[in-house]
Structures are given as C-alpha cells and as structure tokens.
Design an enzyme around this catalytic site. Sequence first.
Site, PDB file in Angstrom:
ATOM      1  N   GLY A  92     -29.348  28.793 -70.514  1.00  0.00           N
ATOM      2  CA  GLY A  92     -29.593  28.946 -69.088  1.00  0.00           C
ATOM      3  C   GLY A  92     -30.896  28.255 -68.734  1.00  0.00           C
ATOM      4  O   GLY A  92     -31.747  28.042 -69.608  1.00  0.00           O
TER       5      GLY A  92
ATOM      6  N   GLN B   9     -38.575  26.662 -63.785  1.00  0.00           N
ATOM      7  CA  GLN B   9     -38.967  26.257 -65.144  1.00  0.00           C
ATOM      8  C   GLN B   9     -39.208  24.752 -65.236  1.00  0.00           C
ATOM      9  O   GLN B   9     -39.854  24.281 -66.170  1.00  0.00           O
ATOM     10  CB  GLN B   9     -37.891  26.661 -66.167  1.00  0.00           C
ATOM     11  CG  GLN B   9     -37.767  28.170 -66.344  1.00  0.00           C
ATOM     12  CD  GLN B   9     -36.745  28.520 -67.409  1.00  0.00           C
ATOM     13  OE1 GLN B   9     -35.553  28.598 -67.127  1.00  0.00           O
ATOM     14  NE2 GLN B   9     -37.205  28.700 -68.631  1.00  0.00           N
TER      15      GLN B   9
ATOM     16  N   CYS C  46     -36.977  32.640 -74.261  1.00  0.00           N
ATOM     17  CA  CYS C  46     -37.102  31.866 -73.023  1.00  0.00           C
ATOM     18  C   CYS C  46     -37.725  30.524 -73.356  1.00  0.00           C
ATOM     19  O   CYS C  46     -38.695  30.452 -74.119  1.00  0.00           O
ATOM     20  CB  CYS C  46     -37.982  32.623 -72.027  1.00  0.00           C
ATOM     21  SG  CYS C  46     -38.184  31.769 -70.453  1.00  0.00           S
ATOM     22  N   LEU C  47     -37.169  29.466 -72.769  1.00  0.00           N
ATOM     23  CA  LEU C  47     -37.697  28.124 -73.014  1.00  0.00           C
ATOM     24  C   LEU C  47     -39.133  27.995 -72.497  1.00  0.00           C
ATOM     25  O   LEU C  47     -39.877  27.140 -72.957  1.00  0.00           O
ATOM     26  CB  LEU C  47     -36.796  27.070 -72.353  1.00  0.00           C
ATOM     27  CG  LEU C  47     -35.374  26.995 -72.928  1.00  0.00           C
ATOM     28  CD1 LEU C  47     -34.499  26.082 -72.076  1.00  0.00           C
ATOM     29  CD2 LEU C  47     -35.399  26.511 -74.382  1.00  0.00           C
TER      30      LEU C  47
ATOM     31  N   HIS D 151     -31.688  37.258 -66.424  1.00  0.00           N
ATOM     32  CA  HIS D 151     -32.898  36.566 -66.894  1.00  0.00           C
ATOM     33  C   HIS D 151     -33.214  35.375 -65.974  1.00  0.00           C
ATOM     34  O   HIS D 151     -34.374  35.161 -65.598  1.00  0.00           O
ATOM     35  CB  HIS D 151     -32.659  36.117 -68.343  1.00  0.00           C
ATOM     36  CG  HIS D 151     -33.712  35.252 -68.949  1.00  0.00           C
ATOM     37  ND1 HIS D 151     -34.463  35.642 -70.044  1.00  0.00           N
ATOM     38  CD2 HIS D 151     -34.114  33.988 -68.666  1.00  0.00           C
ATOM     39  CE1 HIS D 151     -35.297  34.657 -70.379  1.00  0.00           C
ATOM     40  NE2 HIS D 151     -35.102  33.639 -69.550  1.00  0.00           N
ATOM     41  N   GLU D 152     -32.187  34.610 -65.589  1.00  0.00           N
ATOM     42  CA  GLU D 152     -32.395  33.426 -64.735  1.00  0.00           C
ATOM     43  C   GLU D 152     -32.800  33.821 -63.319  1.00  0.00           C
ATOM     44  O   GLU D 152     -33.687  33.190 -62.729  1.00  0.00           O
ATOM     45  CB  GLU D 152     -31.138  32.549 -64.690  1.00  0.00           C
ATOM     46  CG  GLU D 152     -30.641  32.021 -66.028  1.00  0.00           C
ATOM     47  CD  GLU D 152     -31.716  31.434 -66.910  1.00  0.00           C
ATOM     48  OE1 GLU D 152     -32.750  30.968 -66.392  1.00  0.00           O
ATOM     49  OE2 GLU D 152     -31.539  31.449 -68.142  1.00  0.00           O
TER      50      GLU D 152
ATOM     51  N   HIS E  43     -36.383  34.601 -63.049  1.00  0.00           N
ATOM     52  CA  HIS E  43     -37.244  33.413 -62.926  1.00  0.00           C
ATOM     53  C   HIS E  43     -37.447  33.033 -61.456  1.00  0.00           C
ATOM     54  O   HIS E  43     -38.532  32.584 -61.077  1.00  0.00           O
ATOM     55  CB  HIS E  43     -36.610  32.209 -63.644  1.00  0.00           C
ATOM     56  CG  HIS E  43     -36.900  32.129 -65.113  1.00  0.00           C
ATOM     57  ND1 HIS E  43     -38.179  32.003 -65.616  1.00  0.00           N
ATOM     58  CD2 HIS E  43     -36.077  32.109 -66.190  1.00  0.00           C
ATOM     59  CE1 HIS E  43     -38.120  31.927 -66.946  1.00  0.00           C
ATOM     60  NE2 HIS E  43     -36.853  31.997 -67.333  1.00  0.00           N
TER      61      HIS E  43
HETATM   62  O1  GNR Z   1     -31.743  29.795 -74.086  1.00  0.00           O
HETATM   63  C1  GNR Z   1     -31.976  30.953 -73.728  1.00  0.00           C
HETATM   64  N1  GNR Z   1     -31.495  31.985 -74.470  1.00  0.00           N
HETATM   65  C2  GNR Z   1     -31.529  33.300 -74.056  1.00  0.00           C
HETATM   66  C3  GNR Z   1     -31.254  34.285 -75.002  1.00  0.00           C
HETATM   67  C4  GNR Z   1     -31.259  35.611 -74.638  1.00  0.00           C
HETATM   68  C5  GNR Z   1     -31.526  35.965 -73.326  1.00  0.00           C
HETATM   69  C6  GNR Z   1     -31.804  35.005 -72.381  1.00  0.00           C
HETATM   70  C7  GNR Z   1     -31.809  33.672 -72.745  1.00  0.00           C
HETATM   71  S1  GNR Z   1     -32.129  32.471 -71.550  1.00  0.00           S
HETATM   72  C8  GNR Z   1     -32.835  31.216 -72.549  1.00  0.00           C
HETATM   73  C9  GNR Z   1     -33.102  29.959 -71.745  1.00  0.00           C
HETATM   74  C10 GNR Z   1     -34.120  30.269 -70.659  1.00  0.00           C
HETATM   75  O2  GNR Z   1     -35.293  30.380 -70.850  1.00  0.00           O
HETATM   76  N2  GNR Z   1     -33.640  30.448 -69.460  1.00  0.00           N
HETATM   77  O3  GNR Z   1     -34.453  30.772 -68.450  1.00  0.00           O
HETATM   78 NI    NI Z   2     -36.126  31.814 -69.359  1.00  0.00          NI
END
Ligand code: GNR
Ligand code: NI
Length: 190
Positions: A46, A51, A94-95, A136-137, A140
């Site tokens: 995601g 980001q 999270c990236l 999670h997205e 952000h």
């Molecule tokens: O790649 C991602 N893996 C992930 C694993 C568990 C819960 C959420 C994520 S999202 C993350 C990519 C990211 O930072 N998206 O904002």
């Molecule tokens: Ni993230």
Amino acid sequence: MALLPILTAPDPRLKKKSLPVETVDDGVRRLMDDMLETMYDAPGIGLAAPQVGVLKRIIVLDIDREDTKTGPLFMANPEIVEASDEDVSYEEGCLSVPDHYSDVVRPATVTVRYLDRDGLLQELACDGLLATCVQHEIDHLDGVLFIDHISALKRNMILRKLLKARKEQERDEAERGPAKAKAKDPEPAI
Ligand code: GNR
Ligand code: NI
C-alpha cells in the site's frame, strides 16, 4: 510512469492532514500510476500520497497473499463507512518507518467508500490484511503513522533510531562525495 521518493519519519509532511480530491482527472490518474509503480518497486502492499510528499487524499494498494489477491486498487477520498466491533492485532510495517515493526490493534473488517481511477463511487468490504492495510493508508491521509498507535516509549525509541540512521547516512554521503571526486582525479604521470 515515474518512481517517486518516499519520505521517512520524522518528516513534518507525514504529520499533516491531506485534502480531498475534487475530481479524478488525468493529473490524479498520473499520480496514482506513479504511486503504484513506486509501491511495487519499494516493495510494499500500500502507499498513500503524503508518503511521496503530496498532501491529497489518494491511496493505492495491491495485496497478493494466498487468501487475498486484490490486484491494484486506486482510491481517492477513501472513507471507512462501517467497522466491525471485533478487533485484530497485526504486525505492521511502513515504508516511511523503515526497518521497524509493531503489533497494532484495529477493527477486523471495514467497508471503505471511495472514488476509483475512473472517478466512480465504489464501496468495498475488506477483511484480513486488506482491512488492516486500508486503515493504515487512510491514517496516513490524516497524518497518523502506525507508531502513533503504540506506546510513546516505543514510538520515541523508533523515531530516535530513524533520525540517527538518517544522520549517519547523510554523514556517509558527505564523506563519499569528495572521495568520489578524488577517484576521478587523473593518475599522476610518473
Ligand atoms: O508494505 C506495507 N506493508 C504493511 C504490512 C502490514 C500493515 C501495513 C502495511 S502498509 C506497508 C506500506 C506502507 O507503508 N503503506 O503506507
Ligand atoms: Ni505506511
């Protein structure tokens, strides 16, 4: 298509609230495509526009697991319209918080309403990793990172480590700069 640089915490842009998209036009579609390419390259499942430094309510996802295969999903102005009372804990990464993982508790299933890549209103029922990831997205887009869901002690430890890692990288790059230039100097003619 283009790869976009991914911001890492602590960065003030990751703490800001993003603005809704007015219309899904070619500019929005181009950003969605660039975000998807950036996400695959990272690799991640995601990615949210803030980001990559764009404070607009746009996310992309692609979950490819044995139980859940979504294909690429493009969402503008995503909103959770229903969430289960039941919660689940999932180890998130999270990236924008590289190399750190923590368990986060969230509703197990959610329904998300959004505009798709063609600007059409859609609703999608999500469970499993997709439910976790879509929440999670959307976080952000409201300036919230997964580390904001854990204890302040753990969060501050992670932020300190990220800052230290960034400073070390900057120092290494500063040292490598002149070293590289030196390597290009002509060999002395003896
Ligand atoms: O790649 C991602 N893996 C992930 C694993 C568990 C819960 C959420 C994520 S999202 C993350 C990519 C990211 O930072 N998206 O904002
Ligand atoms: Ni993230």
